[in-house]
Scaffold this motif. Sequence first.
Motif, mmCIF file in Angstrom:
data_model
loop_
_atom_site.group_PDB
_atom_site.id
_atom_site.type_symbol
_atom_site.label_atom_id
_atom_site.label_comp_id
_atom_site.label_asym_id
_atom_site.label_seq_id
_atom_site.Cartn_x
_atom_site.Cartn_y
_atom_site.Cartn_z
ATOM 1 N N ARG B 123 0.819 -1.205 0.000
ATOM 2 C CA ARG B 123 0.000 0.000 0.000
ATOM 3 C C ARG B 123 0.854 1.257 0.000
ATOM 4 N NH1 ARG B 123 -5.868 -0.074 2.810
ATOM 5 N NH2 ARG B 123 -6.315 -2.004 1.739
ATOM 6 N N GLU B 191 -5.556 4.624 -5.534
ATOM 7 C CA GLU B 191 -5.156 5.172 -4.236
ATOM 8 C C GLU B 191 -6.363 5.406 -3.353
ATOM 9 O OE1 GLU B 191 -2.520 8.562 -4.642
ATOM 10 O OE2 GLU B 191 -1.199 7.367 -5.924
ATOM 11 N N LYS B 192 -7.440 5.908 -3.974
ATOM 12 C CA LYS B 192 -8.678 6.138 -3.206
ATOM 13 C C LYS B 192 -9.214 4.834 -2.663
ATOM 14 C CE LYS B 192 -10.680 10.473 -3.803
ATOM 15 N NZ LYS B 192 -10.421 10.911 -5.198
ATOM 16 N N ARG B 193 -9.278 3.840 -3.565
ATOM 17 C CA ARG B 193 -9.836 2.546 -3.164
ATOM 18 C C ARG B 193 -9.025 1.932 -2.039
ATOM 19 N NH1 ARG B 193 -12.618 -0.541 -7.233
ATOM 20 N NH2 ARG B 193 -12.322 -2.320 -5.881
ATOM 21 N N GLY B 195 -6.878 3.531 -0.044
ATOM 22 C CA GLY B 195 -6.919 4.433 1.105
ATOM 23 C C GLY B 195 -5.864 4.072 2.116
ATOM 24 N N THR B 196 -6.073 4.473 3.366
ATOM 25 C CA THR B 196 -5.278 3.932 4.440
ATOM 26 C C THR B 196 -6.220 3.039 5.192
ATOM 27 O OG1 THR B 196 -5.887 5.875 5.674
ATOM 28 C CG2 THR B 196 -3.692 5.866 4.711
ATOM 29 N N TYR B 197 -5.719 2.267 6.099
ATOM 30 C CA TYR B 197 -6.598 1.395 6.858
ATOM 31 C C TYR B 197 -7.379 2.245 7.822
ATOM 32 C CZ TYR B 197 -3.550 -2.031 4.871
ATOM 33 O OH TYR B 197 -2.843 -2.776 3.996
#
Lengths: 250, 199
Positions: B123, B191-193, B195-197
């Motif tokens: 990620r 990147e949107k999908r 995301g961060t956790y």
Amino acid sequence: MADDLLRVNGLSKSFGNGMVIQDFGLSVDKGDVIAILGPSGAGKTTMLRCVSFLERADSGTMIFDGKEYSLSSPSRHDVLEFRKKTGFVFQNYNLFLNRTALGNVTEGLIVARKMSRKDAEEKGMELLSRVGLQDKGNSYPSELSGGQQQRVAIARAMASDPLMIFFDEPTSALDPELTGEVLSVMRKLAEDGMTMLVVTHEMGFARNVSDRVVFMEEGKVVEEAPSEKFFSSPEKERTREFLSTIMNQN
Amino acid sequence: MTIPLTVISFAIAMVIAVVTALVQFAGIRGLKELARFYVWVVRGTPLLVQLFVVFYGLPNIGILIDPFPAAVLVFSINEGAYSAETIRAALEAVPRGQMEAGECVGMTYLQIIRRIVLPQALRIAFPPLSNSLIAMVKDTSLAANITVTEMFMATQRIVARTYEPLALYIEVGIIYLIFCTVLTKLQRVGEKRLGTYGR
Ligand SMILES: Nc1ncnc2c1ncn2[C@@H]1O[C@H](COP(=O)(O)OP(=O)(O)OP(=O)(O)O)[C@@H](O)[C@H]1O
Ligand SMILES: [Mg+2]
């Protein structure tokens, strides 16, 4: 002696800069809650890490649950067996950041214990509610406060039904107003009979929750006594000094 | 040919990169040094030189590879080395305490890497890897030099027939631009999908 769950003998550890633990010994009975106190740099963390195989000692042995372990060159199998019977709670929680609160608790059950996801999640939810986080199962660590993260970490450590849980300063990374929630979870755990070895600076916890206090300095045990006695009538001059400094800070 | 060349090479490169990065991260003796050597050589020499060595050089010692597979080979090896560095840095960036926590719940080293560390590292590495992919679309034009009829080579041929270099080269430039714009858009979506956790 029959109730002896953990006994550490002759633990020594040095890093490049010198001896950090010298011929340390400790014994813990089943159901005991032991607080480890000592000034910064006393070697408390190092001792705890050596005993839990996160660090290799230079020498030392341990008897845990009736089985002897080498602390300096344990076999892989021994380490795995020990881990199945113990839990560890870190100062910085060390939650798995790519797992939800529930996922953190179930990860070890599913991967190391081969428990089915369904059973693991059922157990995970039960543990989360024991630490007061039944409604946070789907939250990621980044969405939780420090106190909540540490409670998840405690639930994770409890997941394998351990015989004993190790804590390394579980509240010292927390804002003061958040330490209470973590300490009360630990107190409940102690009341339920969990054997606990707790490195802490929380004098209240040491005095009121723990059964015994071990005071360490420079990698050695300075004084060891039942909590009440340790605080009311310490024997060693050094212990009195330490206690008065601490009390003056508060 | 530009698209299959890019896609196949990049896919192989990712496999090479993950393996190379993990070997270094885990500090496996012998393999770690080999991985370092590989990265050092590839990053220290021009892509064009690598193409020439494989396509025009290797036949000297009896190794003849067709243009397309030769190009795939060189692009994957080249991109593998760069991406290995990206992924290695991403692995290092994953907070280390999680590995000890994993050990304490009884997970093995491989389980910790596969389930906890690598997913987080990928990620982190996603944006820079997307950039590499975009750069690679353009770099594939170098394959024209070893007679792969990718987009640029095809353009050169038409130019030779029609004597319209300005219009045609601008046109092919615009096509690369469209490819890369589409990829950049996909990167944003990705990147949107990912995301961060949480949060
Ligand atoms: N990985 C390491 N490498 C080198 N020295 C270390 C390492 N870990 C600990 N030490 C040294 O060992 C000594 C004891 O450290 P340790 O962290 O065990 O103390 P502590 O009692 O836990 O202190 P604190 O209350 O600050 O957490 C210190 O002098 C420290 O600098
Ligand atoms: Mg410490």
